[in-house]
Design an enzyme around this catalytic site. Structure first.
Site, PDB file in Angstrom:
ATOM      1  N   GLY C 152      29.685  -9.120 -12.714  1.00 30.35           N
ATOM      2  CA  GLY C 152      31.062  -9.878 -12.406  1.00 30.35           C
ATOM      3  C   GLY C 152      30.409 -11.009 -11.881  1.00 30.35           C
ATOM      4  N   CYS C 153      30.895 -12.050 -11.993  1.00 26.62           N
ATOM      5  CA  CYS C 153      31.070 -13.080 -11.069  1.00 26.62           C
ATOM      6  C   CYS C 153      31.023 -12.791  -9.928  1.00 26.62           C
ATOM      7  CB  CYS C 153      31.928 -14.246 -11.829  1.00 26.62           C
ATOM      8  SG  CYS C 153      34.031 -13.845 -11.763  1.00 26.62           S
TER       9      CYS C 153
END
Lengths: 349, 349, 349, 349
Positions: C152-153
């Site tokens: 995920g970011c």
């Protein structure tokens, strides 16, 4: 408190509505007695607009003309175009004064309305009755009336910028080109890909070239002033900012006129008008210089090389282009000072 | 690696300079051998531009033509106007190929240069020698040359938008009005109140009306094409964004031409040109659609009501309006594919 | 051309999808053979993303695993969470290599997934099979595999910032507080009031405090490294910008360590890793310094007054936080250089 | 008109100064009799701030204590730190009431001042005399006094967010971490690369980690409340927006307290305080919800997983963080209603 004018706002959960609330908080003669939303009746306006926490305590009312009339003397209809056309007749019948911000009553010719707005027009008698409330131009007609159609945002910036030169015959009205730019709030609170932050940020975007419904409104007023039909080229563009309109206008000059003469002409025209400020020659206003205020600031560049005049006019689209001008119209209707409750310095920076 | 073209960049600590560096990182035929700054010689470019950490390891060199010639075959001069006028002669004498981004060599007539730029003009012979590198129009003249004057940002967007219609005789060249908008990076990295974030954010601002030094550049090219002097009305405006230019252009149509015909005319004109994209009728490009890329995208609105044509042209001012076009010119000079190292999709969103 | 890896992109009309397309335009070993959208099959991707005009000519394909397998060797699933969980099994069965960007396969424990994601979890065997593709930490496990779950970011910025200090035992892992900020593009292209331009511009907004689904992903990795369960305080906030994440992290220092020692520790940890850049003591990266690139830049402030270490880590959420890291994983899977096709300097300014 | 309080503003050409002018335009008891600028004496303030055209007609005065005293009863010193230290003594001696916005008189210990501000401290007796004007906490001490030191912008957001929990003993004051974010206007109107539009737009940037001069101000107040020295971790960060501060604060909870209990504690603490609004559990304020207004809005997240409390507090840095709070202090000094002239709804959107 009892002597205050009681006002209701239909469409209070739109940007025009919340701006009315902001200005009324400091208007000495007005009390908001009903904030109305067809979709959120019964809820607190602060649920959707937390910035209004502690400001408006009364829950949202529904749209019921009789009930509105029981609570208010004057109603602002900040509704989408098409909705006002249906709602306003019953509000007027209920004895309310009405200031309509929707655009439905600005064009005097119903067939022109239908061509540009793509809705059925209101009745001809209502279109006739509605006074076009551009205070600096038609202020005398607004006084004492009970039904005002508030001008559009682009037409306000544009017409205040053009009218003195057109009326003086200095501008060739067959040569008018309007390059208009607006902040994103002009399109309202509804969500769309165009106003998606990631799409509009760092973007400058043209839309509706020569098709915008504000074109016939501008042409109607210019035609009235010149006495002949006027057609304009009109470009609308979105700027990555929330508020502000700049209208950049071009026309061929009739006769030779220096920037100084033009500035003087405009200052004379807008003498004693508290909300129009004319810049000195060589200085042009930017949109931030009117942010949050009811001002319209104007500057010029007459070009001897081309014989053309460029006019720059800026407003806050939500204030002078909507709610502020509506309150200015209310003040005139009621016989009050034009700027009552509207003396707000622009928010800068 | 040994067969690569060696390039140097004077003015590498400006926005034009760092964009050259960005594109050269992926150019298969080029090696940067010297990044040059008059003010920061000896320092690392990453000190002032941390985004270049690990990208450029060699410290900044000073401005010494002989030294540059010892390291490079071709030099880009991304210097302020007035500086290139003095520097370029010695670079050419040192045997370097030169692509100048400053604007000092764009106008063929030195007296016009001095009138608009307020500096002494370069020598007439150098002005004569410099090829105006608008690749899509004068690309054939660029091939094999060793001294190119790279077009200005506003002229690039404007001329690519106007030339096909003007050349076809569809636009009345006495009626041209250009309403141009630029992101703030166009003014460079120097600090000023105008580019102070708090002053420019949420602001739209006009400047230098009819006085911008890009006016004679546009008029020179249009005059060459029509064979008669052309004067234009030209408005420059700042948009609260970093990159992007939109030039919105107006002219009276000669003859009747639909949007479809105009689109076809332009597609024909720009056939096989990789960096011009012409939108379908009724669709206009926005600046974000070319962000970070070398594209120029164009759209139209011919208005039968007024007989006018509106043209919308967008570029990234730092790429197609400066560094990208300079690399395109370099490719043409070297006989390479025009788009070598420039095939970068716009960064979106 | 025939030897290139053929890739397909499911969810190509999202921001992650168009970023994959941007990078693949310059990847020497890859050919995009299918861009896929469940909702817009048959249309041109340039209709919705005009910046891709002339870039992708093939119309959008529908989601059909067998068809995808007939056209591609490897597929990126840039789909919403919950969709990949259902789609990926059939893609793997069809013999495709898969890199999933959705988040559905990052948590090894299905019950934790269901608690945070509120969807049914994929099968335990698939969760087991998916390699968590944080290249700088688990790159060796990615090599040669055929199913990668892309991080995920927020976890990317956060874990790259925390892991070296946690692994070295210099950070008290019971004291970790993460204050994370993201640009608006992180929420995707779907429209909502939160990403309405007029609502988000000039706004800074916290959301999902201690509830964000990236929390268990961060805790899982930190737990693996320390060998004991880790819980973190995690705040997510929206910045009025399109791209970029800054994760500001706090923890109590174990032992005394100067900024210099910490910088050296991190440089050692990320030695030969092309995409992590560690700033000198007293210098912190800003998000713009990695804009549009695959870099993660990190800086530190060890405070003797409080005994705490502050770590600042920045990425472009759409590149290192999504598509760029996915391509990095693809390069590792294929045995290529980690940075193939990813050597793009940040776009600055 | 004659009974109004006459006020002068030193530093009227800074952002704090023009905000004072904006609010005084609607203050019923105050008349601005002198706007003062050391650098622009004799000029019109509208030359530098065109938004004030027609608002302030009197030219700028110079800095002369005797002259100020002849024109005004009370003076606001919105001057850079270091300047007020030298100027204020003579203003007090001239018999003026003084509200100082510079920061020079906030710290009671001159040696601490010199350590953090790097200037010589004002005299101990003046430091003693200055009342720290955080109205919601020390309002009673402000009443009737003639010399007020106005709190800093970061301390205002932070202390209003922390004090009720710290005073109640619910927060462990040895564990406080403050992650603060500010719009760019906080750094004033001076130009620098940091506030260059092209550098700060689409950027999020940390600065002065653990070095900001507002740290000892926060620690002084918290130390007074707890009775023991407090040290905090304090991160300052710039957001690409003009106005607004969010302070995100973390501390270990002492005892178990739900969001509901915490909300109730804060509502009780700020009962009858018109400018603090406490959000319901699960709702956090964003900076835009207080834009242009004197509100401080606060929200909470108590996390049972980690035993920590997160507090979110937002203000407009130029209003509640500077000029608005200064007027609030003036109202208290004069014995007026705290909110006189300050009842401005936030400007939204």
């Amino acid at each position: 408190m009892n002597n205050k004018l009681k006002v209701a706002i239909v469409g209070s959960t739109g940007y025009g509505g919340v701006e009315l609330i902001r200005f009324f908080q400091n208007h000495p003669q007005v009390e908001i007695t009903s904030v109305i939303s067809s979709s959120s009746s019964g809820e607190s306006i602060a649920d959707g607009f937390p910035h209004l926490t502690d400001v408006i305590l009364r829950p949202l009312d529904g749209v019921d003309p009789a009930e509105i009339a029981s609570r208010a003397d004057l109603v602002f209809t900040a509704t989408p175009s098409g909705v006002s056309a249906k709602l306003v007749p019953s509000l007027l019948e209920a004895g309310l004064k009405v200031i309509d911000l929707s655009g439905d009553f600005r064009l005097k010719d119903g067939t022109v309305y239908e061509e540009w707005y793509k809705h059925p027009a209101p009745s001809a008698s209502l279109l006739e009755q509605a006074v076009y409330g551009m205070a600096e131009v038609y202020g005398d007609e607004v006084k004492g009336k009970n039904f005002i159609s508030n001008p559009g945002c682009y037409p306000t910036a544009t017409l205040l910028g053009l009218i003195p030169a057109v009326e003086a015959g200095w501008n060739d009205s067959t040569s008018i080109i309007i390059d208009a730019k607006s902040g994103v709030s002009g399109a309202g609170r509804g969500t769309s890909l165009t106003n998606h932050y990631a799409e509009m940020n760092e973007n400058f975007k043209a839309y509706k070239l020569n098709k915008h419904q504000h074109i016939p409104e501008i042409e109607q007023v210019l035609g009235n002033i010149t006495g002949t039909p006027v057609t304009v080229t009109f470009t609308t563009q979105l700027v990555p900012m929330t508020r502000g309109i700049m209208s950049t206008m071009y026309a061929n000059l009739i006769g030779e006129h220096s920037d100084r003469e033009i500035v003087d002409l405009y200052r004379k025209y807008y003498e004693n008008r508290p909300f129009v400020r004319v810049r000195e020659p060589g200085i042009w206003p930017s949109t931030k210089e009117v942010y949050g205020s009811n001002y319209c600031d104007i500057g010029f560049a007459a070009d001897p090389r081309t014989g053309r005049l460029t006019i720059i006019s800026v407003i806050d689209n939500l204030v002078k282009g909507a709610s502020g001008q509506a309150i200015q119209n209310m003040n005139l209707m009621m016989g009050w000072e034009e700027n009552l409750g509207l003396n707000m310095t622009p928010v800068y920076p």
